[in-house]
Design an enzyme around this catalytic site. Structure first.
Site, PDB file in Angstrom:
ATOM      1  N   ASP A  11       0.878  -1.169   0.000  1.00 55.11           N
ATOM      2  CA  ASP A  11       0.000   0.000   0.000  1.00 55.11           C
ATOM      3  C   ASP A  11       0.919   1.223   0.000  1.00 55.11           C
ATOM      4  O   ASP A  11       2.138   1.093  -0.221  1.00 55.11           O
ATOM      5  CB  ASP A  11      -1.016  -0.037   1.162  1.00 55.11           C
ATOM      6  N   HIS A  12       0.355   2.417   0.252  1.00 52.06           N
ATOM      7  CA  HIS A  12       1.180   3.632   0.232  1.00 52.06           C
ATOM      8  C   HIS A  12       2.295   3.575   1.283  1.00 52.06           C
ATOM      9  O   HIS A  12       3.396   4.038   1.047  1.00 52.06           O
ATOM     10  CB  HIS A  12       0.304   4.871   0.455  1.00 52.06           C
ATOM     11  N   CYS A  68       2.908  -3.374   4.053  1.00 55.06           N
ATOM     12  CA  CYS A  68       2.076  -2.248   4.482  1.00 55.06           C
ATOM     13  C   CYS A  68       2.753  -1.658   5.715  1.00 55.06           C
ATOM     14  O   CYS A  68       3.927  -1.960   5.972  1.00 55.06           O
ATOM     15  CB  CYS A  68       0.618  -2.659   4.703  1.00 55.06           C
ATOM     16  N   THR A  70       2.341  -2.172   8.948  1.00 48.93           N
ATOM     17  CA  THR A  70       2.713  -3.203   9.921  1.00 48.93           C
ATOM     18  C   THR A  70       2.913  -4.583   9.292  1.00 48.93           C
ATOM     19  O   THR A  70       3.562  -5.443   9.903  1.00 48.93           O
ATOM     20  CB  THR A  70       1.580  -3.366  10.958  1.00 48.93           C
ATOM     21  N   HIS A 101       8.012 -24.592   9.309  1.00 50.48           N
ATOM     22  CA  HIS A 101       6.892 -25.229  10.020  1.00 50.48           C
ATOM     23  C   HIS A 101       5.547 -24.979   9.350  1.00 50.48           C
ATOM     24  O   HIS A 101       4.684 -25.854   9.365  1.00 50.48           O
ATOM     25  CB  HIS A 101       6.809 -24.702  11.461  1.00 50.48           C
ATOM     26  N   HIS A 136       5.070 -31.461  10.258  1.00 49.53           N
ATOM     27  CA  HIS A 136       4.661 -30.083   9.943  1.00 49.53           C
ATOM     28  C   HIS A 136       3.735 -30.070   8.728  1.00 49.53           C
ATOM     29  O   HIS A 136       2.774 -29.298   8.674  1.00 49.53           O
ATOM     30  CB  HIS A 136       5.890 -29.214   9.696  1.00 49.53           C
TER      31      HIS A 136
HETATM   32  C1  RB5 Z   1      -2.246   2.460   6.513  1.00 47.82           C
HETATM   33  O1  RB5 Z   1      -2.272   3.628   7.237  1.00 47.82           O
HETATM   34  C2  RB5 Z   1      -2.035   1.279   7.456  1.00 47.82           C
HETATM   35  O2  RB5 Z   1      -3.219   1.004   8.140  1.00 47.82           O
HETATM   36  C3  RB5 Z   1      -1.593   0.069   6.658  1.00 47.82           C
HETATM   37  O3  RB5 Z   1      -0.405   0.361   5.993  1.00 47.82           O
HETATM   38  C4  RB5 Z   1      -1.303  -1.213   7.433  1.00 47.82           C
HETATM   39  O4  RB5 Z   1      -0.399  -1.002   8.470  1.00 47.82           O
HETATM   40  C5  RB5 Z   1      -2.450  -2.020   7.829  1.00 47.82           C
HETATM   41  O5  RB5 Z   1      -2.334  -3.076   8.456  1.00 47.82           O
END
Ligand code: RB5
Length: 148
Positions: A11-12, A68, A70, A101, A136
């Protein structure tokens, strides 16, 4: 063994690292199919998770990479697609175990909390580690059975 065919998207929040990782993977002779986005405008991560997850599910790609902020949203979304085992990887140890695993077939990486060099190490490990099989594999088969 030939290098696996890769599908990648972000994503961005993950866009900049995606671009750098593609360049690095190309230098390492991986075939990388970039599913976007192609600029850093704000987008919704499930749209891009779906593209890579479907490429892996239909075997257009052997392994996938999603980025993304996280890695959490990407992994949750990708795991809705049949045959996908996406793991949110924030350490090299988790990359090893996710392949050995869990036979993970998508690495969902964090671009906001993990730096580029660490993500390269995580990916090197993810791409260079094979599932262990045996007990596994039996457990992975049980994951697949949950899709029915
Ligand atoms: C975008 O702001 C953020 O929510 C996305 O990049 C991600 O971390 C979602 O899990």
């Amino acid at each position: 063994m030939p290098n696996p065919k890769l599908a990648i998207a972000s994503d961005h929040a993950g866009f900049e690292q995606k671009e750098q990782l593609i360049e690095w993977l190309n230098q390492l002779d991986y075939e990388v199919n970039d599913f976007g986005p192609f600029d850093d405008n704000r987008v919704d991560y499930p749209d891009y998770a779906q593209l890579v997850a479907e490429a892996v599910s239909t075997e257009q790609a052997t392994l996938g990479i999603l980025l993304c902020g996280t890695g959490i949203g990407m992994s949750i979304a990708a795991n809705k697609i049949k045959g996908v085992r996406a793991a949110n990887l924030t350490s090299v140890e988790f990359a090893t175990l996710a392949r050995e695993h869990n036979a993970a077939n998508i690495a969902a990486l964090s671009a906001r909390f993990v730096d580029l060099n660490t993500n390269k190490e995580i990916l090197s490990t993810f791409l260079g580690t094979q599932p262990l099989g045996d007990r596994h594999a039996d457990r992975v088969d049980k994951i697949t059975a949950l899709e029915q």
